[in-house]
Design a protein around this motif. Structure first.
Motif, PDB file in Angstrom:
ATOM      1  N   SER A  21       0.876  -1.192  -0.090  1.00  0.00           N
ATOM      2  CA  SER A  21      -0.114   0.049  -0.090  1.00  0.00           C
ATOM      3  C   SER A  21       0.947   1.068   0.025  1.00  0.00           C
ATOM      4  O   SER A  21       0.836   2.203   0.775  1.00  0.00           O
ATOM      5  N   VAL A  24       3.629   3.327   3.269  1.00  0.00           N
ATOM      6  CA  VAL A  24       3.484   2.802   4.486  1.00  0.00           C
ATOM      7  C   VAL A  24       4.093   1.225   4.561  1.00  0.00           C
ATOM      8  O   VAL A  24       4.703   0.923   5.305  1.00  0.00           O
ATOM      9  N   GLU A  25       3.338   0.498   3.392  1.00  0.00           N
ATOM     10  CA  GLU A  25       4.081  -0.885   3.469  1.00  0.00           C
ATOM     11  C   GLU A  25       5.324  -1.025   3.348  1.00  0.00           C
ATOM     12  O   GLU A  25       6.242  -1.937   3.760  1.00  0.00           O
ATOM     13  N   ARG A 408      -4.774  -1.235  -1.239  1.00  0.00           N
ATOM     14  CA  ARG A 408      -4.394   0.017  -0.611  1.00  0.00           C
ATOM     15  C   ARG A 408      -5.570   0.894  -0.095  1.00  0.00           C
ATOM     16  O   ARG A 408      -5.331   1.534   1.131  1.00  0.00           O
ATOM     17  N   PRO A 409      -6.734   1.050  -0.658  1.00  0.00           N
ATOM     18  CA  PRO A 409      -7.720   1.856  -0.042  1.00  0.00           C
ATOM     19  C   PRO A 409      -8.077   1.139   1.346  1.00  0.00           C
ATOM     20  O   PRO A 409      -8.531   1.793   2.263  1.00  0.00           O
ATOM     21  N   THR A 411      -6.252  -0.740   3.162  1.00  0.00           N
ATOM     22  CA  THR A 411      -5.300  -0.479   4.280  1.00  0.00           C
ATOM     23  C   THR A 411      -5.748   0.685   4.805  1.00  0.00           C
ATOM     24  O   THR A 411      -5.257   1.097   6.017  1.00  0.00           O
ATOM     25  N   LEU A 412      -5.842   1.913   3.995  1.00  0.00           N
ATOM     26  CA  LEU A 412      -6.034   3.249   4.546  1.00  0.00           C
ATOM     27  C   LEU A 412      -7.123   3.417   5.365  1.00  0.00           C
ATOM     28  O   LEU A 412      -7.465   4.140   6.288  1.00  0.00           O
ATOM     29  N   ILE A 413      -8.425   2.744   5.024  1.00  0.00           N
ATOM     30  CA  ILE A 413      -9.538   2.912   5.872  1.00  0.00           C
ATOM     31  C   ILE A 413      -9.233   2.139   7.151  1.00  0.00           C
ATOM     32  O   ILE A 413      -9.737   2.613   8.097  1.00  0.00           O
ATOM     33  N   ALA A 415      -6.401   1.964   8.600  1.00  0.00           N
ATOM     34  CA  ALA A 415      -5.477   2.967   9.213  1.00  0.00           C
ATOM     35  C   ALA A 415      -6.215   4.105  10.003  1.00  0.00           C
ATOM     36  O   ALA A 415      -6.154   4.597  11.183  1.00  0.00           O
ATOM     37  N   VAL A 416      -7.291   4.597   9.361  1.00  0.00           N
ATOM     38  CA  VAL A 416      -8.344   5.722   9.841  1.00  0.00           C
ATOM     39  C   VAL A 416      -8.934   5.142  10.944  1.00  0.00           C
ATOM     40  O   VAL A 416      -9.305   5.880  12.028  1.00  0.00           O
TER      41      VAL A 416
END
Length: 584
Positions: A21, A24-25, A408-409, A411-413, A415-416
Motif C-alpha cells: 500500500s 507505508v507498506e 491500498r484503499p 489499508t487506508l480505511i 488506518a483511519v
C-alpha cells in the motif's frame, strides 16, 4: 524489443501497485521486528497514558485500599486457600483468583498505594498483549496460506494496532480492577503462542510445550475463562494441522492441559467449598435462561464491531419468549452465525478459527446464573477481540491476493479506523478518572439501575455535594426499596465476624440512604461501642431513641453507654442485655 519494453513497463507498474500500500507498506517491510514491536508498544502505551492520572474507582477501594492480603507476603498461603473476597470477610463467592492478589501484592511493594503505579502495570500488560497479538496473528496468517512471510507483516501489524486501540478494552485496562481480565489474557495468549512454537519440531519443542502448560496454569489462577484455552487449542489443530488426525497423539498432547484444569478445580473447590456457591436470577426458568443467551451473545458482537455508547454497567433485561422482537432478532443472528461457521469449516479453516477465537472465550460470560444485576460486561470482550482483529487481517490478506486494486484503499480505511479507535479510547479513559466521573456517565446510560444511583449518591455526598447525592439515593430506594436491609444485613455479618470497621462502613452507608433509619443508628451505636468509641455510640443511640422513644431495649443500651462514659444514667429502667448489631 517494443514488446519486451512494454512487458517490462507493465510488470514494473504492476509491481509498484502491488508493492503493498505504497510508502507505508514499504516502511513496514523494511522495518525490523524490533522496530515494529516498538511501534506497537508506543501506540498501546500512548492511548492509555492518560489513565496514569486516574484514581481508584468502583471496586478498587475494596480490592486495593482495603485489601490486607496484598500488604504482607505471609498472606500468600491464605490467598491460595480462600475465595477472591476472603480478605474482606466474604466467605461465599463464585471467584477464585489468587494470582490477582499476587500481582497486586507485587505492585503494592513497588509503588505503595499510588494509583498511577497500579494503572501503569495495567498499561504494561496491555502493551505486552498487543505484541503477542502481532506475533500470533503473523504466525496464523503464515499457516493459513502459501504467501511469503513478508506478505503477512502489514496485516499482522494492522491487527495488533486495532487491538491496541480498540475502545472496548477501556474497562479492562483503564480500571485497576480489570487486572484479572488482562492477566488471564496475557498468560492464555502466551500459552497459545508457546503451543504453536512447540509444533515446529527441534530440540526446543518440548521446552516450549512445557512452558505452554505452565503459562496455562497461571492463566487459570488469574480468571476462570482461561479454562477455555484447551478448546481453542483443539479449534486451532482442527483448522491448521495438515497431518492425519491421530487420537492417541492428540490425547497425549492435550492431557497435561486437562490435568492442570483438574488441579485448578481441586484448588477452587477447596477454597470455595463448591464450584459455584452463588446462583443468581432464580426467577428465570431453565427455558428463559437458555433463550436469553441469544440476545446476550448478539450484544457482545454488536459492541465488538461497533463500540459505541460504552457503559460500565449494563442492566440485564431478560426476554420471556423467543418470539419477542429482541428474541426474534437475536435468534436470527445466531442462525446466521451458525451458517457462517458451517461455511467457514468447509471453505476457510482460518476463518473458522477466527470465529472460534471470538466465541469460545465468551462461553463463560453466557452463563447467566453467575451474574447479578448486570449479566453483560464490556471487559469480557478483551480476549475475544483477538479473534475480531484476526478476521480483519484475514480479510486484508484475501483482498491483497484476490482484489489487489482494493488493498491500498482498505489499508487506508483500517488506518483511519485505528486512529478513530485511538481518539475514542483516550476520551473514554477520562470517564474512569474518579467515581463521580464514572457514575455520572453510567447513571445517564443506566438510569433504571438502583445500584448505580446508589453509588452515584454516595460519591456525591463524600465529595460534599449532599443535596445532589440525596436525590440519587432517594431514586435508588424508589427502584429497590430493600437496599437498606441489604446493607444492614451485610454489616451484621461483618459485626458477627469481628470485622467492626467493615460493619460500621455498611451501617453508615445504610444511614446515607435513610438518615432516619433507627435500625442503622442502633447498629452503629452497638458497633462503635464495641470499638470503644463511646461518644459515637451515645450519639447514635440518642438519635435512635428520638426515632423510637418507646423502645425499652434501646433505652437500656443508651443507659449502659452513659455508664461506660461516666455520665449519669438518664434511664433507670432495668432491662436485660440487648444483642449487639441486631436488625430491628
Amino acid at each position: 524489443m517494443r514488446k519486451t519494453r512494454r512487458t517490462v513497463s507493465k510488470t514494473s507498474a504492476l509491481s509498484t501497485h502491488q508493492g503493498g500500500s505504497g510508502i507505508v507498506e514499504m516502511l513496514v517491510l523494511k522495518a525490523s521486528p524490533l522496530h515494529l514491536i516498538a511501534v506497537i508498544v508506543i501506540v498501546s502505551f500512548g492511548v492509555y497514558v492518560n489513565t496514569l492520572f486516574n484514581g481508584f474507582v468502583y471496586d478498587d477501594d475494596l480490592q486495593i485500599l482495603d485489601n490486607k492480603w496484598i500488604r504482607d507476603v505471609r498472606n500468600i498461603p491464605q490467598i491460595f486457600s480462600d475465595n477472591v473476597w476472603g480478605f474482606s470477610g466474604e466467605h461465599v463467592s463464585n471467584y477464585y483468583r489468587p494470582l490477582m492478589h499476587i500481582i497486586y501484592m507485587i505492585t503494592y511493594h513497588i509503588f505503595g498505594l499510588a494509583p498511577w503505579g497500579f494503572h501503569l502495570v495495567n498499561v504494561l500488560f496491555h502493551a505486552g498483549i498487543s505484541v503477542l497479538v502481532f506475533v500470533i496473528v503473523h504466525r496464523l496468517l503464515s499457516a493459513s496460506g502459501p504467501s511469503p512471510a513478508t506478505a503477512h507483516v502489514l496485516p499482522s501489524l494492522m491487527a495488533a494496532l486495532l487491538f491496541a486501540t480498540h475502545p472496548i478494552h477501556t474497562e479492562a485496562v483503564a480500571w485497576v480492577s480489570g487486572m484479572p481480565e488482562i492477566s488471564f489474557t496475557l498468560f492464555s495468549l502466551m500459552s497459545f503462542y508457546l503451543y504453536l512454537r512447540s509444533s515446529d519440531g527441534g530440540r526446543s519443542s518440548k521446552g516450549m510445550y512445557l512452558l505452554s502448560v505452565a503459562a496455562f496454569s497461571m492463566a487459570t489462577l488469574c480468571k476462570e475463562p482461561a479454562l477455555m484455552l484447551p478448546l481453542l487449542i483443539v479449534a486451532y489443530d482442527l483448522s491448521f494441522k495438515k497431518e492425519k488426525f491421530s487420537f492417541t497423539f492428540y490425547a497425549k498432547r492435550y492431557a497435561p492441559y486437562l490435568i492442570v484444569g483438574g488441579l485448578y478445580f481441586v484448588m477452587r473447590f477447596n477454597a470455595l467449598q463448591s464450584l459455584t456457591p452463588i446462583k443468581s436470577h432464580g426467577e428465570l426458568s431453565s427455558y428463559e435462561l437458555v433463550i436469553n443467551v441469544f440476545p446476550l451473545l448478539m450484544q457482545y458482537f454488536q459492541k465488538l464491531f461497533l463500540p459505541l455508547n460504552l457503559n460500565a454497567f449494563h442492566v440485564f433485561h431478560p426476554i420471556a419468549s423467543v418470539f419477542e422482537m429482541k428474541g426474534i432478532l437475536s435468534f436470527t443472528f445466531i442462525s446466521v452465525l451458525l451458517f457462517l461457521f458451517s461455511i467457514a469449516l468447509k471453505k476457510s479453516k482460518a476463518t473458522f478459527f477466527g470465529l472460534s477465537l471470538i466465541i469460545i472465550p465468551l462461553l463463560p460470560a453466557l452463563y447467566i446464573p453467575a451474574f447479578e444485576e448486570s449479566a453483560f460486561a464490556e471487559r469480557y470482550l478483551y480476549l475475544p477481540s483477538v479473534g475480531f482483529v484476526f478476521l480483519f487481517s484475514l480479510f486484508l490478506m484475501w483482498v491483497k491476493t484476490n482484489r489487489t486494486q482494493l488493498f491500498r484503499p482498505l489499508t487506508l480505511i483500517l488506518a483511519v479506523l485505528t486512529i478513530l479507535y485511538a481518539f475514542a479510547t483516550v476520551d473514554r479513559n477520562t470517564v474512569w478518572k474518579n467515581n463521580i466521573a464514572l457514575w455520572s456517565d453510567t447513571v445517564k446510560k443506566s438510569p433504571e439501575s438502583a445500584t448505580i444511583h446508589g453509588d452515584m449518591g454516595v460519591a456525591l455526598i463524600k465529595a460534599g455535594r449532599t443535596a445532589e447525592g440525596r436525590q440519587h439515593l432517594n431514586r435508588a430506594l424508589e427502584l429497590k426499596p430493600g437496599l437498606i436491609k441489604h446493607f444492614l444485613d451485610k454489616g451484621t455479618v461483618y459485626f458477627n465476624l469481628g470485622w467492626k470497621d467493615k460493619a460500621i462502613e455498611e451501617f453508615e452507608t445504610a444511614l446515607l440512604y435513610k438518615p432516619d433509619s433507627a435500625d442503622a443508628h442502633i447498629n452503629l451505636g452497638a458497633a462503635y461501642g464495641e470499638r470503644g468509641m463511646i461518644d459515637k455510640a451515645i450519639e447514635h443511640f440518642e438519635a435512635a431513641t428520638k426515632l423510637k422513644p418507646k423502645d425499652m431495649v434501646l433505652r437500656y443500651n443508651l443507659a449502659e453507654a452513659y455508664k461506660r462514659r461516666g455520665l449519669p444514667r438518664k434511664d433507670d429502667v432495668p432491662m436485660p442485655d440487648a444483642p449487639a448489631a441486631q436488625e430491628r
